[in-house]
Structures are given as C-alpha cells and as structure tokens.
Design an enzyme around this catalytic site. Structure first.
Site: not given
Ligand SMILES: O=C(CO)[C@@H](O)[C@H](O)COP(=O)(O)O
Ligand SMILES: Nc1ncnc2c1ncn2[C@@H]1O[C@H](COP(=O)(O)OP(=O)(O)O)[C@@H](O)[C@H]1O
Length: 463
Positions: A71-72, A232
């Site tokens: 995300q983000h 995700d």
């Molecule tokens: O910042 C967040 C949720 O707010 C993280 O969950 C990212 O989405 C990264 O995910 P992964 O790479 O750890 O799956």
C-alpha cells in the site's frame, strides 16, 4: 478447467498464484525478487511481474487476473505517462515532518473524520507534501498519482508511456479500489477528498478511478479480464475469507494487525488506520515497520538460518531471562516514532546468550503486534481468534511465542501467499460475478497461553 491468477506485488518480491476458478486449488505459482530499499523505480516492479508470470508458466490459459500490492507507494506520472521519480514506499520515513505539518494544518480529529486516518510518513499524502517541499520541479510536473497496484494494473492493460505500451499514456484509464485508495490519506467514505490532495501536492492531478470490489478494470491486450486489485492487507483478508471476530496478524516485511468490520473506524490518535477492505466493508489496521526483518537481522547476527534461530529461541524460557529487544531498526510506525532506533535492554552476563537473544528478538517483534492487537480491540473490534500469516509465521518459535503474547487462540493457515490468493479470489469474482467460497486449509491451532512476563518487561523497556 477455468483458471484465474492473483498477484502480490509486495515490498520484497512479486508473487503470482494461478488457481482453479471453481475449487480454488493451486495449479501453478511463481515469484521474482524486488530491489531492496524504501524508494524504487516502478519499472523494477513491472519487470519482476513479467518474470514472475514466466516463473508461473505464463498466462495463456488464464481467464482473469487481479493485482494486489504494497500500500501507499507514491508513483508520480507526467503528462506523457512517464514515471517522474522513483516511488517512495510505505516504509520510507522521510515524509515524517510533512505528516506533522498536514496534521497541524487540518487537525487530527478532522483528518480522521474525513479520511479514517491521521497522516503518518507511510501514507501517500505525506509523500506528496514532501515532494512539493523538497522537489518542487518534480511536483510541478505531476499529471497523475497512482499506487503500486494501480500502476501495474494500468500497465497490464496495455497503457503506459508512448513507445513502451501498445495503448499509450491514457491517464484517465488509471484505476484503483477502495482498500488501496483508503491508504492515501486523501480518500474517504464520500470518495476522493480533493482539498486534502491539493493541500498535499500543491495542485490537482489525475487520480485513479475507484472501482467496486467485483468490478473489472478492463482486459489485457491478450483479452484476459483484469480485476480492480487491492491493497495487500485487504487482499489477504479476502484470501483468508476473514469474517467479523477474525483478526489477521501478518508478519512479512511489515507487521500488520487488521480485522474486517461493518462499522467504520476513525481513531484521532492515528494508531489504528480506518482503511476500507476489498469487499465493501472496513479494515481497521495497525502496521509496524519492523516485522520479519527483525528475525532476518538477528539470524544474521547469530550466523544461523531461520530454522536454527527458532530452535535457539525455543531453548530459552519465556521472557528470555530478562533480555528484551525493542526492535525499532527502521524507526517505527506503530508507535509513530520514525526517528527511533532498536535497543536491547536487561542484558547480563548470564542472559547474553544466543538462545536469549534469539528469543528476545521474537518476543520483541510479537509484543509490538500484541500492542497493536490491543489498539484494534480498543476501537471496539471483536477478537475471537488470530489468523497468523506472512513469511515469519512459518517459524515454529514464532507460532509458539505468538500463543504466549496474543490473548486469543492462534490459527495458522497452511503457509501460502494469502495476498495473492485474495487477488485470485477477486479475479474469479470479477469473472463470474460470484465471490468464491474456496476452503481455507489450517496448518496449526494454538490455544492462548499468555506469559505475563513477556509483555510486562517489554512495556517497561519501550517506555
Ligand atoms: O503499509 C502497510 C499497510 O498500511 C504495509 O502492510 C504495506 O502494505 C507493505 O506490505 P508488505 O510488503 O509487508 O506485504
Ligand atoms: N521460517 C521463517 N522464519 C522467519 N522468517 C521467515 C521465515 N521464512 C521467511 N521468513 C521471512 O519472511 C519475510 C517474507 O515474508 P512475506 O510475507 O513474503 O513478505 P512480504 O510479502 O512483505 O514481502 C522475509 O523477511 C523472510 O526472511
């Protein structure tokens, strides 16, 4: 046999699953690594996606696909659809001051009311404000802003810069979904909050159209239906078929604790993010910057692999004889301490052993997530059981300690790629109009056996 594909374009790797649309049975899978770091050229994600497709045996027999992603991440495009600068990822903390500035301008209560979240460095809006302040020439060129899953979906459908794509830079064809939009800090229950977006970047720009959970984004040039995609964690909740009462704890690059609820959450403290899920409901969530890589770095320190790290940890008693690791190796997001560093405490000649250090690392990692579980519960979320996923959930010692720090039964689904599985479920949903009811296989069920000393000494150490 009708096949659907799901993608997880996560921080460390791109994972692809190809599943039987009717039964959910796994038919093929593939993966490819991503570059390390907190800012990455999205072209590397596109290359990894194509490599992971090839590793999974190709898509010739696939009828639908969806892309879930970290995300983000801030992807900024110019009017020709070219990426202006490397994407800043969720775990990049350079926009911490920008987050504080946005909160000071808008107010935490109003921010939470308008978007469900209070800005932290992870969120896209703060990265846009950083760009406006630190790279104004780049900010002025921004014609569109996309998230990782949005941009990959756009490219998959054949769009992109002229000369690099068959359909060219049609920015109006960018799409996203509710769950990922809710992580930007400029989207809310009524859609995009353009005032907050312009406040961050300094001017307006094209934003991806927000699709419904089962809405198709379009098709690939080869005719494969492409689903909306998702953030995700929302995809993982879909992949697990998480229901009210379930709280998912994911120990991957990020540590996350999240649930699926009907009620919206708006926490003015900013601890719990009131995200949207991938089915039309809500996804209250906490995230830590330090998760599986706490164990990676500890294993490296001890010169062992993950299995030996776990074996060493299980030799030590609960509480690691007083040795405590507060694992803020990359700063920390929950609690919001972007400039923090990691620290050991309580070390003595007697407890500074390989086993105590191994166990202190696992306990420190899990105590941060147990604090997050308390925060999610504090928002009125029912917690009946914990579903433990992510790469580190494969470790027996992680599972054992999880049962000692989480005050709810711990259910460990069979090791898998639940983010990609959720994307595959979404692809099937877009293809048939019916959300699949694929079975969830469980690998282990652990009763909660809280050991108070673990969290008590951790609370003292991080105070
Ligand atoms: O910042 C967040 C949720 O707010 C993280 O969950 C990212 O989405 C990264 O995910 P992964 O790479 O750890 O799956
Ligand atoms: N048996 C294990 N014990 C501890 N950590 C593990 C184990 N297997 C994998 N990991 C770690 O899990 C992480 C990958 O998990 P994953 O959920 O795929 O991450 P992400 O999706 O965030 O990229 C890596 O840091 C890896 O070292």
């Amino acid at each position: 046999m009708s096949l659907v594909a799901g993608v997880d374009s996560s921080t460390q790797a791109c994972k692809v699953v190809i599943r039987d649309a009717a039964t959910g049975a796994l038919v093929r899978s593939g993966r490819a690594p991503h570059p390390a770091g907190t800012e990455v050229d999205p072209a590397a994600w596109w290359a990894a996606l194509l490599t992971a497709f090839a590793d999974a045996g190709g898509l010739d027999d696939v009828e639908a696909i969806s892309v879930a992603g970290q995300q983000h991440g801030m992807i900024v495009l110019d009017a020709e659809g070219r990426v202006i600068r490397d994407a800043l990822l969720w775990n990049d903390t350079r926009s911490a001051r920008a987050a504080r500035d946005l909160i000071a301008e808008v107010g935490a209560d109003d921010y939470a009311r308008r978007t469900g979240v209070v800005p932290v460095a992870s969120f896209t809006a703060t990265k846009l404000r950083w760009l406006r302040d630190e790279e104004p020439d780049a900010a002025a060129r921004v014609a569109a802003v996309a998230l990782p899953h949005d941009w990959l979906t756009w490219r998959l459908r054949g769009f992109g810069p002229a000369g690099e794509s068959p359909l060219g830079p049609v920015l109006g064809e960018l799409t996203t979904d509710r769950s990922d939009a809710s992580g930007t800090a400029y989207w809310g229950p009524n859609g995009y909050d353009r005032e907050l977006f312009v406040r961050a970047l300094g001017h307006d720009a094209v934003l991806p159209r927000v699709l419904a959970p089962d809405e198709a984004a379009g098709r690939t040039p080869d005719g494969i239906l492409v689903g909306a995609g998702a953030g995700d964690n929302a995809a993982a909740a879909l992949g697990l078929d998480a229901a009210p009462g379930d709280v998912v704890v994911s120990i991957g690059t990020s540590g996350t604790v999240f649930a699926v609820t009907d009620a919206a959450v708006a926490d003015p403290s900013g601890t719990v993010a009131g995200f949207a899920d991938a089915t039309g409901r809500r996804l209250p969530l906490i995230a830590t910057l330090n998760a599986a890589r706490v164990l990676d770095v500890t294993a490296g320190l001890l010169g062992v692999d993950h299995d030996e790290l776990g074996r060493l940890a299980l030799e030590a008693e609960p509480g690691a004889s007083g040795a405590v690791l507060v694992p803020y190796f990359e700063g920390e997001r929950t609690p919001n301490l972007p400039e923090a560093t990691a620290s050991f405490s309580g070390l003595t000649l007697a407890n500074t052993t390989r086993s105590s250090i191994a166990r202190a690392a696992i306990e420190g990692l899990l105590c941060g997530l147990a604090d997050g579980l308390d925060a999610v519960r504090g928002q009125g979320v029912e917690v009946s059981r914990v579903l433990l996923i992510g790469g580190a959930a494969q470790n027996p010692a992680v599972r054992h300690v999880a049962a000692q720090v989480f005050d709810a039964p711990v259910i460990v689904p069979v090791p898998g790629e639940y983010v990609a599985d959720g994307a595959a479920r979404q692809a099937r949903w877009a293809l048939t109009g019916e959300r699949p009811a694929w079975p969830l296989e469980v690998d282990a069920e652990l009763e909660s056996r809280p050991c108070g000393v673990i969290r008590e000494q951790y609370a003292r150490a991080r105070a």
